[in-house]
Write a protein that holds these residues in place. Structure first.
Motif, PDB file in Angstrom:
ATOM      1  N   LEU A 214      -0.515  -3.722  -2.983  1.00  0.00           N
ATOM      2  CA  LEU A 214       0.548  -2.730  -2.975  1.00  0.00           C
ATOM      3  C   LEU A 214       1.825  -3.343  -3.535  1.00  0.00           C
TER       4      LEU A 214
ATOM      5  N   TYR B  35       6.382  -2.636  -3.944  1.00  0.00           N
ATOM      6  CA  TYR B  35       7.602  -1.900  -3.642  1.00  0.00           C
ATOM      7  C   TYR B  35       8.611  -2.162  -4.746  1.00  0.00           C
TER       8      TYR B  35
ATOM      9  N   ASP C 278      11.180   4.841  -0.586  1.00  0.00           N
ATOM     10  CA  ASP C 278      10.691   4.697   0.789  1.00  0.00           C
ATOM     11  C   ASP C 278      10.287   3.250   1.049  1.00  0.00           C
TER      12      ASP C 278
ATOM     13  N   LEU D  30       8.571   2.006   3.319  1.00  0.00           N
ATOM     14  CA  LEU D  30       7.205   1.880   3.831  1.00  0.00           C
ATOM     15  C   LEU D  30       6.251   2.294   2.715  1.00  0.00           C
ATOM     16  N   VAL D  31       5.523   1.322   2.199  1.00  0.00           N
ATOM     17  CA  VAL D  31       4.629   1.612   1.075  1.00  0.00           C
ATOM     18  C   VAL D  31       3.180   1.481   1.499  1.00  0.00           C
ATOM     19  N   LYS D  32       2.371   2.330   0.948  1.00  0.00           N
ATOM     20  CA  LYS D  32       0.950   2.309   1.280  1.00  0.00           C
ATOM     21  C   LYS D  32       0.165   1.824   0.076  1.00  0.00           C
ATOM     22  N   GLY D  33      -0.835   1.007   0.357  1.00  0.00           N
ATOM     23  CA  GLY D  33      -1.656   0.473  -0.714  1.00  0.00           C
ATOM     24  C   GLY D  33      -3.099   0.875  -0.559  1.00  0.00           C
TER      25      GLY D  33
ATOM     26  N   GLU E 130      -0.596  -1.265   4.398  1.00  0.00           N
ATOM     27  CA  GLU E 130       0.761  -0.808   4.176  1.00  0.00           C
ATOM     28  C   GLU E 130       1.709  -1.980   4.376  1.00  0.00           C
TER      29      GLU E 130
ATOM     30  N   GLU F   6       6.134  -2.873   4.900  1.00  0.00           N
ATOM     31  CA  GLU F   6       7.472  -2.338   5.109  1.00  0.00           C
ATOM     32  C   GLU F   6       8.515  -3.311   4.590  1.00  0.00           C
TER      33      GLU F   6
ATOM     34  N   LEU G  65       3.012  -7.249   5.735  1.00  0.00           N
ATOM     35  CA  LEU G  65       1.796  -6.475   5.444  1.00  0.00           C
ATOM     36  C   LEU G  65       1.125  -6.100   6.753  1.00  0.00           C
ATOM     37  N   ARG G  66       0.643  -4.855   6.839  1.00  0.00           N
ATOM     38  CA  ARG G  66       0.005  -4.406   8.071  1.00  0.00           C
ATOM     39  C   ARG G  66      -1.257  -3.609   7.766  1.00  0.00           C
ATOM     40  N   LYS G  67      -2.142  -3.641   8.756  1.00  0.00           N
ATOM     41  CA  LYS G  67      -3.311  -2.758   8.736  1.00  0.00           C
ATOM     42  C   LYS G  67      -3.702  -2.507  10.189  1.00  0.00           C
TER      43      LYS G  67
END
Lengths: 111, 115
Positions: free
Chosen positions: B48, B50, B54, B56-59, B64, B66, B76-78
């Motif tokens: 992903l 940025y 926004d 908060l980006v989604k990949g 995702e 932030e 990075l989060r999941k």
């Protein structure tokens, strides 16, 4: 669609021998081209980049050099390899400020 | 000069656990931010990115990230990892005003997801 090729995939060379790694990009024109070295636990280190034919910028002093003889060809070279040149070499391209696209890499072992 | 720090070098999780990988950067100007992933035996590929808008980006694959400008972070989060997420993850920063669109990478985080 665009593709990026690197060869060879693996290479074992003796200390003091020359090196030539090649990277070619297809399906795009006037790309920015990059050479990185990836070492375990150290991430990717940018070695060289090129914004056009014959234009090379070096990021770190080292035993390596780069050349761009054609628009979509980028070559990484050395006259005499050192043990410390061992590593995984990645070529990448981009058309602008967007993401970089990476090749499959070359695993170089210097003995 | 830019720099990128990834705090976790090795992470081991069980399937369905939540993931958060830290990334902090240092640079005084405007930046573009990226997360790349390298699955075993495969090319490094974009997860992903940025650029603006926004934070908060989604990949791909449910990931995702932030962007928190005040903290110079891009974590990075999941919510629920899968065994197939086992890979090495790299955070990268590109300076907008720099020449040649140079990326500065973090040292990477090796993620292992156990069944």
């Amino acid at each position: 669609s665009q593709t990026i090729h690197q060869w060879p995939a693996t290479l074992v060379q003796p200390v003091g021998s020359p090196l030539s790694l090649e990277c070619t990009v297809e399906g795009t024109s006037n790309p920015n081209l990059y050479w990185y070295r990836q070492a375990a636990g150290r991430g990717l280190q940018l070695l060289f980049y090129s914004v056009g034919i014959g234009q090379i910028s070096s990021e770190v002093p080292q035993n390596l050099s780069a050349s761009r003889p054609q628009d979509r060809q980028f070559i990484l070279s050395s006259k005499k390899l050192l043990l410390s040149d061992s590593g995984f070499y990645l070529c990448a391209w981009t058309s602008g400020i967007d993401e970089q696209f990476f090749g499959p890499g070359t695993r170089l072992t210097v003995l | 000069a830019q720099s990128v720090s990834q705090h976790n070098h090795h992470v081991i999780l069980s399937e369905a656990a939540s993931l958060e990988l830290g990334c902090n950067y240092s640079y005084g100007g405007t930046v573009n931010l990226f997360w790349y992933v390298q699955y075993p035996g495969q090319h490094l590929q974009l997860l992903l990115k940025y650029f603006s808008g926004d934070p908060l980006v989604k990949g791909i694959k449910g990931f995702e990230a932030e962007f928190i400008k005040s903290k110079f972070s891009f974590n990075l989060r999941k919510p629920s990892v899968q065994w197939s997420d086992t890979a090495e993850y790299f955070c990268a920063v590109s300076s907008v005003t720099g020449g040649g669109n140079k990326l500065t990478f973090g040292t990477g985080t090796q993620l292992k997801v156990e069944l």
